[in-house]
Design a protein around this motif. Structure first.
Motif, PDB file in Angstrom:
ATOM      1  N   GLY A  87      31.222  39.745  35.701  1.00 40.60           N
ATOM      2  CA  GLY A  87      31.995  38.513  35.559  1.00 40.60           C
ATOM      3  C   GLY A  87      33.497  38.752  35.574  1.00 40.60           C
ATOM      4  O   GLY A  87      34.264  37.938  35.098  1.00 40.60           O
ATOM      5  N   ARG A  88      33.925  39.880  36.121  1.00 43.32           N
ATOM      6  CA  ARG A  88      35.346  40.211  36.165  1.00 43.32           C
ATOM      7  C   ARG A  88      35.769  40.529  37.585  1.00 43.32           C
ATOM      8  O   ARG A  88      34.963  40.969  38.398  1.00 43.32           O
ATOM      9  CB  ARG A  88      35.631  41.449  35.327  1.00 43.32           C
ATOM     10  CG  ARG A  88      35.640  41.242  33.849  1.00 43.32           C
ATOM     11  CD  ARG A  88      35.427  42.605  33.206  1.00 43.32           C
ATOM     12  NE  ARG A  88      35.999  42.723  31.889  1.00 43.32           N
ATOM     13  CZ  ARG A  88      35.478  42.158  30.804  1.00 43.32           C
ATOM     14  NH1 ARG A  88      34.422  41.399  30.905  1.00 43.32           N
ATOM     15  NH2 ARG A  88      36.042  42.317  29.627  1.00 43.32           N
ATOM     16  N   ASP A  92      40.919  43.669  37.508  1.00 45.27           N
ATOM     17  CA  ASP A  92      40.674  43.597  36.085  1.00 45.27           C
ATOM     18  C   ASP A  92      39.842  44.782  35.595  1.00 45.27           C
ATOM     19  O   ASP A  92      40.169  45.444  34.613  1.00 45.27           O
ATOM     20  CB  ASP A  92      39.850  42.330  35.867  1.00 45.27           C
ATOM     21  CG  ASP A  92      40.314  41.586  34.665  1.00 45.27           C
ATOM     22  OD1 ASP A  92      40.726  42.258  33.722  1.00 45.27           O
ATOM     23  OD2 ASP A  92      40.257  40.353  34.689  1.00 45.27           O
ATOM     24  N   ARG A  95      41.740  48.082  35.706  1.00 40.24           N
ATOM     25  CA  ARG A  95      42.695  48.206  34.603  1.00 40.24           C
ATOM     26  C   ARG A  95      41.969  48.501  33.285  1.00 40.24           C
ATOM     27  O   ARG A  95      42.360  49.386  32.531  1.00 40.24           O
ATOM     28  CB  ARG A  95      43.503  46.919  34.483  1.00 40.24           C
ATOM     29  CG  ARG A  95      44.357  46.823  33.223  1.00 40.24           C
ATOM     30  CD  ARG A  95      45.537  47.778  33.273  1.00 40.24           C
ATOM     31  NE  ARG A  95      46.182  47.911  31.981  1.00 40.24           N
ATOM     32  CZ  ARG A  95      47.184  47.159  31.556  1.00 40.24           C
ATOM     33  NH1 ARG A  95      47.648  46.211  32.344  1.00 40.24           N
ATOM     34  NH2 ARG A  95      47.722  47.341  30.377  1.00 40.24           N
ATOM     35  N   GLU A  96      40.900  47.780  33.014  1.00 42.47           N
ATOM     36  CA  GLU A  96      40.247  47.940  31.715  1.00 42.47           C
ATOM     37  C   GLU A  96      39.484  49.251  31.606  1.00 42.47           C
ATOM     38  O   GLU A  96      39.372  49.817  30.530  1.00 42.47           O
ATOM     39  CB  GLU A  96      39.311  46.757  31.435  1.00 42.47           C
ATOM     40  CG  GLU A  96      40.092  45.475  31.279  1.00 42.47           C
ATOM     41  CD  GLU A  96      39.352  44.394  30.536  1.00 42.47           C
ATOM     42  OE1 GLU A  96      38.144  44.560  30.306  1.00 42.47           O
ATOM     43  OE2 GLU A  96      39.988  43.395  30.192  1.00 42.47           O
ATOM     44  N   GLU A 319      46.561  40.102  37.952  1.00 43.97           N
ATOM     45  CA  GLU A 319      45.365  40.289  37.139  1.00 43.97           C
ATOM     46  C   GLU A 319      45.390  41.668  36.477  1.00 43.97           C
ATOM     47  O   GLU A 319      45.130  41.803  35.290  1.00 43.97           O
ATOM     48  CB  GLU A 319      44.138  40.155  38.036  1.00 43.97           C
ATOM     49  CG  GLU A 319      42.813  40.170  37.321  1.00 43.97           C
ATOM     50  CD  GLU A 319      41.665  39.965  38.307  1.00 43.97           C
ATOM     51  OE1 GLU A 319      41.201  38.828  38.421  1.00 43.97           O
ATOM     52  OE2 GLU A 319      41.252  40.942  38.967  1.00 43.97           O
ATOM     53  N   PHE A 321      47.950  43.606  35.801  1.00 42.23           N
ATOM     54  CA  PHE A 321      49.025  43.874  34.856  1.00 42.23           C
ATOM     55  C   PHE A 321      49.251  42.741  33.869  1.00 42.23           C
ATOM     56  O   PHE A 321      50.207  42.758  33.104  1.00 42.23           O
ATOM     57  CB  PHE A 321      50.308  44.223  35.612  1.00 42.23           C
ATOM     58  CG  PHE A 321      50.149  45.469  36.426  1.00 42.23           C
ATOM     59  CD1 PHE A 321      49.737  46.646  35.801  1.00 42.23           C
ATOM     60  CD2 PHE A 321      50.355  45.477  37.789  1.00 42.23           C
ATOM     61  CE1 PHE A 321      49.548  47.795  36.539  1.00 42.23           C
ATOM     62  CE2 PHE A 321      50.163  46.627  38.533  1.00 42.23           C
ATOM     63  CZ  PHE A 321      49.762  47.789  37.905  1.00 42.23           C
TER      64      PHE A 321
END
Lengths: 432, 436
Positions: A87-88, A92, A95-96, A319, A321
């Motif tokens: 769901g990302r 995103d 980065r995570e 998204e 940053f």
């Protein structure tokens, strides 16, 4: 209050529909992202690359296109799966899961590849109007303003449908393909038996063909649209159909562009130096209108790309940053997003205005840049999609991993060969 | 005097740890703060991992209590104790030493993650975490969400200094106080992490919650919505953009959606149902409380964008024979909310709309006068099949707060109130322009 009778009618209407159409409804609500993304494959750069492939090397590279189609299906499915399960968006996730520095690397890669592609879209618009004798220094600044205004004011949505319809003009390559009567046995042989040449031109064009078929930006775009649609792991079965059909369709068009140009231009030794040359392959079908048909298709596809690329790049970078993204907000609330979008559009429009630059070469070069940079994004995707914590039971199987790794290694290998060739001039057979 | 007056997590994480005799233990790979007892959580321990340029596989690591840290010199954190007096080393895959549940790993749970800024009511991404010494202990005071923190993480601090000293550029240092930070943490099963308190978030207004939900990831969105009180969640759901609502509803279980729908007024429930896929909508309608289901169905009969679709079916209507006194007594008993009592409607036995009565009319009228004599006859009304433009025009033209809605026979079926239905009446084109 309404009467009970009419209520019954309403429910009745729904339930009779349900049995016959329920399945179709589900499929229709899921289908779209894959088809649209794959269709964007045949943009200015794509058509030019495929036409050049056919005109320069005849049917020789068709086996390559077939291999690339397999990786395209696998990679697009992977992007869609990442989106449905987590769901990302891709930016995103990078980065995570990997932190700031790897995210910076990924975004820099995306930015460079997309700047090149944006430039190639503007080159495509300029090239298509040059067929009608409009100079590029009129077309490009004007279209940059039109794209910018239509996107910022929201009128882009209406234009999008018109241009999507017009860009279907390239489908006529399929019809042309049957009218030309190419030597099907030869086509078939080249589809199965690989032929390879160790010369710079062949290698560059091969990387370009990979790079235009499987682009970094498509992975971000597809995953974002899957997430936006709210699709979940339960929809995966339909998403797979969507992605597979989309990839097959787009590469079917690509296949016919190669076959048509190989059958009409290659025997006469006609090189693609201007976009108009590629239109000749449509003459058996469209006669005198071939160039009009080709030019409008090229223009429409390039226009769509010139709007989508700066947008999706600005979106992915914001998204990653954590900059405010302008989903429904005013530009003032999302200044970084706004400037990213504007400058990518601006720089993309400036590149084809470099004096005396060949638009066709610029378009081919942009696809090479995409090809060279693709492995970076693919490696990120591989790490993510094989992460058990993220994907649960939906990680890649061994065959998927093998295909993606093979794609990565092939591009890296070709890139190394090209680099070695440019340092040791004798290694590869030079130029044309 | 503590080790350092203030430091960012990104700098602390880069340090090499040495013991009291200068022996290297490795680098700081995690910072633990203790939650719960105090408002600003103190740093309690560091996780130190041996590092090697060559070997990138699992490396042994140990926990170093913060009280053993003595001084910070350049790249080194030196300890007051020897390597032997520290807890033993753990090497993966053997499990890491157990950590108390109220210890929060700063890097794993905050770095690069989305959090809700409860003060600014927005969702932001954490670039860095700031610690400050307060009363002899180093405490987590704020998270950095600005460009400065981002550049610091990228190792571009010199660039920032250069830009600031040479060009007078001032990059904003965007800090969010720890007290205003709301973490949204999911467990493996997709539920919200129970260790995180959500009271302040749950007390926000539904419209603000809706903005926050829209900015979150799909899974977090759904989990958060599921954790809210059903009434608040339902109200929030009506405030969310249609696209985001569709995503959330698709991920909730049918039972959950049903629970949310049942705490909504029929018009709001109808609005949500009409966005769902037909098969899901029918199933939900069938499962709803019969009376509510009936009302929702009635609304769904009307075409989209007409008054009948979004009107509210809770309103005050009285028979014309009722006296002013009886009416006031009834109102006292029913205590209707403000938006249902702008105007009272007078109807006959077959619910035909006859006139309107304002509260003022009612109060100044003689107690025994029947409503039929007090009311303003020929009320302005809309047909249930009139579109929202007509509704807006009538409200504006006659300066009304609410309009009665009648069916083709002139029977009163609902009310459209400006205060409640402004969204539907004046809805602009709200779709995102960037979407394809």
């Amino acid at each position: 209050m309404s009467t009970g009778r009419s209520n019954a009618r309403w429910v009745g209407r729904l339930s009779t529909r349900r049995f016959s159409l329920q399945r179709l409804l589900i499929i229709l609500s899921v289908i779209g992202p894959g088809l649209i993304t794959a269709n964007a494959d045949n943009d200015a750069g794509g058509v030019t690359t495929y036409a050049t492939v056919g005109a320069t090397f005849g049917y020789e590279m068709i086996w390559g296109l077939i291999l690339v189609t397999i990786s395209l299906i696998v990679i697009q499915e992977m992007a869609a799966r990442l989106g449905t399960v987590t769901g990302r968006g891709l930016a995103d996730l990078i980065r995570e899961e990997f932190g700031v520095k790897p995210a910076f690397l990924a975004m820099l890669t995306l930015l460079v590849a997309n700047l090149a592609t944006t430039a190639s879209e503007f080159a495509g618009m300029a090239a298509s109007l040059e067929i009608f004798g409009v100079a590029r220094w009129i077309t490009i600044p004007l279209m940059a303003i039109v794209v910018w205004v239509s996107v910022t004011t929201g009128s882009y949505r209406r234009l999008e449908r018109i241009f999507l319809a017009v860009s279907l003009a390239f489908v006529t390559y399929i019809i042309s393909g049957f009218l030309i009567r190419p030597e099907w046995p030869t086509v078939l042989r080249h589809a199965v038996v690989p032929s390879f040449r160790w010369d710079t031109h062949f290698l560059l064009l091969f990387v370009g063909m990979v790079g235009t078929t499987i682009t970094p930006w498509m992975q971000f775009y597809l995953q974002a649209s899957v997430v936006d649609k709210g699709l979940t792991a339960q929809d995966l079965r339909y998403v797979r159909w969507d992605v597979t059909l989309g990839s097959l369709w787009s590469d079917l068009v690509a296949f016919f562009i190669i076959v048509d140009t190989a059958a009409t231009l290659f025997p006469h030794g006609i090189q693609i130096t201007q976009a108009g040359d590629a239109a000749r392959a449509l003459e058996p079908f469209a006669g005198h209108y071939a160039s009009v048909l080709f030019a409008s298709g090229l223009f429409a596809a390039s226009f769509l790309g010139a709007a989508i690329l700066p947008l999706s790049t600005a979106y992915a970078i914001s998204e990653a940053f954590g900059f405010e993204r302008s989903v429904n907000r005013a530009w003032r609330e999302a200044p970084i997003f706004f400037w990213l979008f504007t400058s990518i559009l601006g720089i993309g429009a400036l590149l084809p205005l470099i004096p005396r630059i060949s638009l066709v070469k610029l378009m081919l070069f942009a696809q090479d840049v995409n090809g060279f940079l693709l492995p970076v994004i693919l490696l990120f995707m591989l790490r993510l999609v094989n992460n058990h914590r993220l994907m649960g039971p939906h990680t890649n199987g061994p065959i998927y991993n093998l295909i993606v790794w093979a794609t990565v290694l092939m591009i890296v290998g070709l890139t190394c060969a090209l680099l070695a060739g440019s340092f040791l001039p004798g290694l590869l057979a030079g130029g044309k | 005097m503590g080790v350092v007056p203030e430091i960012h997590a990104s700098r602390l994480l880069a340090k090499t740890v040495v013991d009291n005799r200068g022996r290297r233990l490795g680098r700081v790979t995690e910072i633990f703060v203790q939650l719960g007892k105090e408002e600003l959580p103190p740093v309690v321990a560091l996780q130190v991992q041996a590092s090697s340029w060559l070997w990138r596989g699992p490396l042994p690591f140990r926990l170093v209590p913060w009280r053993c840290v003595q001084v910070l010199v350049r790249q080194y954190l030196s300890l007051s104790v020897g390597i032997d007096s520290l807890p033993p080393v753990a090497t993966p895959p053997s499990p890491p030493p157990p950590v108390p549940s109220e210890w929060l790993p700063v890097r794993r749970t905050l770095f690069d993650k989305q959090i809700v800024d409860l003060n600014g009511l927005r969702v932001v991404r954490v670039n860095d975490v700031k610690f400050t010494e307060i009363g002899d202990t180093l405490r987590l005071v704020a998270v950095d969400v600005g460009l400065r923190g981002l550049l610091r993480r990228l190792g571009l601090r010199p660039l920032v200094h250069f830009a600031e000293s040479h060009f007078g550029l001032r990059l904003p240092d965007t800090l969010i106080r720890w007290q205003d930070v709301q973490r949204i943490e999911l467990e493996g099963n997709g539920r919200l992490h129970l260790g995180v308190p959500y009271e302040r978030l749950a007390r926000l207004r539904p419209a603000d919650l809706a903005d926050i939900l829209e900015a979150l990831h799909t899974r977090e969105r759904t989990a958060l919505l599921g954790a809210l009180d059903p009434a608040v969640a339902a109200e929030t759901l009506t405030e969310v953009e249609p696209e985001a609502r569709e995503q959330m509803l698709a991920r909730l279980t049918p039972e959950h959606v049903l629970r949310l729908l049942q705490s909504l007024s029929p018009d709001d429930a109808a609005a949500i149902l009409s966005e769902l896929r037909a098969d899901r909508a029918t199933a939900l309608l069938g499962a709803m409380h019969p009376e509510q289901g009936e009302q929702v169905r009635a609304l769904l009969e009307y075409p989209e964008d007409t008054a009948g679709r979004f009107m509210s079916t809770d309103f005050m209507a009285f028979p014309r024979q009722m006296t002013a006194d009886e009416t006031i007594a009834t109102l006292r008993r029913l205590r209707p909310p403000a938006e249902e009592a702008y105007y009272l409607y007078v109807i006959d036995d077959e619910r035909h709309l006859l006139g309107t009565v304002s509260l003022r009319d009612l109060v100044i009228a003689p107690p025994e006068q029947p409503l039929g004599e007090i009311m303003h006859p020929n009320p302005v009304a809309v047909r249930a099949t009139d579109d929202r433009r007509t509704v807006g025009e009538l409200l504006a033209k006659y300066d009304l707060l609410a309009l009665p809605v009648i069916d083709e026979d002139g029977r009163l079926v609902g009310v459209v109130a400006l205060s409640e239905h402004a969204d539907e009446i004046f809805r602009p084109a709200r779709r995102g322009w960037w979407r394809s």
